[in-house]
Design an enzyme around this catalytic site. Structure first.
Site, PDB file in Angstrom:
ATOM      1  CB  CYS A 149     144.487  38.247 -18.139  1.00  0.00           C
ATOM      2  SG  CYS A 149     145.868  38.352 -19.215  1.00  0.00           S
ATOM      3  CB  CYS A 167     142.923  39.939 -26.073  1.00  0.00           C
ATOM      4  SG  CYS A 167     143.471  41.105 -24.839  1.00  0.00           S
TER       5      CYS A 167
HETATM    6  N1  DGL Z   1     144.035  41.259 -21.428  1.00  0.00           N
HETATM    7  C1  DGL Z   1     144.904  40.194 -21.686  1.00  0.00           C
HETATM    8  C2  DGL Z   1     144.480  38.985 -22.471  1.00  0.00           C
HETATM    9  O1  DGL Z   1     143.070  38.720 -22.235  1.00  0.00           O
HETATM   10  C3  DGL Z   1     146.380  40.451 -21.912  1.00  0.00           C
HETATM   11  C4  DGL Z   1     146.792  41.743 -23.081  1.00  0.00           C
HETATM   12  C5  DGL Z   1     148.141  41.599 -22.685  1.00  0.00           C
HETATM   13  O2  DGL Z   1     148.715  42.060 -21.666  1.00  0.00           O
HETATM   14  O3  DGL Z   1     148.900  41.443 -23.850  1.00  0.00           O
HETATM   15  O4  DGL Z   1     145.137  38.163 -22.985  1.00  0.00           O
END
Ligand code: DGL
Length: 263
Positions: free
Chosen positions: A74, A184
């Site tokens: 993430c 993301c």
């Molecule tokens: N998948 C996450 C990222 O890579 C976060 C998305 C979220 O929960 O806002 O930033």
């Protein structure tokens, strides 16, 4: 540290499975344990303190399950919390950051776009990386507002998704970017939709493969790499409904388990 412990991976939700796929492809004999913290998604609009405390919660859970390494799949959690995690825990911790450096190096139009969460774009770590590698490059940063909740619902190709993507990419197209960085881990799931909207000269890049390679390198460095051919245990835990995980991982259905759990 035990070599046979699983690789622990967490994300705010289902998006980090795009990273899991890269890791499993590169390291097919390794056990993995993936946490989708979907109950608390999206992380992107949360405060730094909240993101740190959720990241600690997930890390503690993965450690309680005997994980030998943690992959923060993430960008939002990495850019806001990895420093604290690395200070608190001695286990190797791999993070994911937007691939701004390769994009800036390769760009011919000297203009790159980055689509990421508010949490990532406002973080100190992202700013440092961006400043270090984008001298002479125009960077168009866009918050992917609304995208993560749709992906969490498994809505990858709805009219709402297509409208949002058009809106989010318009300033990048205007700025003549030739690279679009997906900052993301949820976004690789919408690459086909983005390709339909973007001019053909724009290359989309994400960090999935780089994270898998880094995981491999750090495991090898710590003598924790499993290279012997074996059938691994591939577990996925979510603290919300399992439907979207099942949908996104359908081609692995035979060899994985998906469970709803409190963590
Ligand atoms: N998948 C996450 C990222 O890579 C976060 C998305 C979220 O929960 O806002 O930033």
């Amino acid at each position: 540290m035990k070599k046979m412990g699983p690789i622990g991976i967490f994300d705010s939700g289902v998006g980090g499975t795009s990273i899991w796929k890269e890791i499993h492809t590169l390291l097919p004999f390794e056990d993995t344990l993936y946490l989708a913290d979907s109950k608390y998604a999206p992380y992107g609009n949360r405060t730094k303190e909240e993101i740190i405390s959720l990241s600690i919660k997930n890390t503690e859970f993965l450690l309680s399950q005997g994980c030998k390494i943690i992959v923060v799949a993430c960008n939002t959690a990495t850019t806001n919390a990895i420093k604290v995690l690395r200070t608190n825990y001695s286990i190797p911790i791999i993070g994911i950051e937007p691939a701004i450096k390769p994009a800036a190096l390769k760009s011919k139009t000297k203009s790159v776009g980055i689509l990421a969460t508010k949490g990532t774009l406002s973080s100190e770590l992202f700013h440092k990386t961006s400043e270090a590698f984008t001298e002479g490059i125009t960077v168009t940063e866009v918050i992917g507002e609304g995208l993560v909740p749709l992906i969490e619902k498994g809505e990858l190709d709805s009219s709402e998704m297509r409208e949002l993507l058009k809106k989010h990419t318009s300033s990048m197209i205007e700025a003549n970017v030739d690279y679009l960085v997906l900052g993301c881990s949820h976004y690789p799931y919408i690459i086909p939709q983005l390709q339909k909207i973007l001019p053909k000269n724009i290359t989309i890049i994400d960090s999935g493969e780089a994270v898998a390679k880094q995981t491999q390198a750090i495991l090898a460095e710590n003598n924790l790499l499993v290279t012997k051919k074996r059938t691994p245990t591939l577990r996925f835990y979510t603290n919300a409904e399992t439907n979207t995980l099942q949908f996104l991982l359908k081609e692995y259905a035979e060899k994985i388990s998906i469970e709803k759990k409190e963590f």
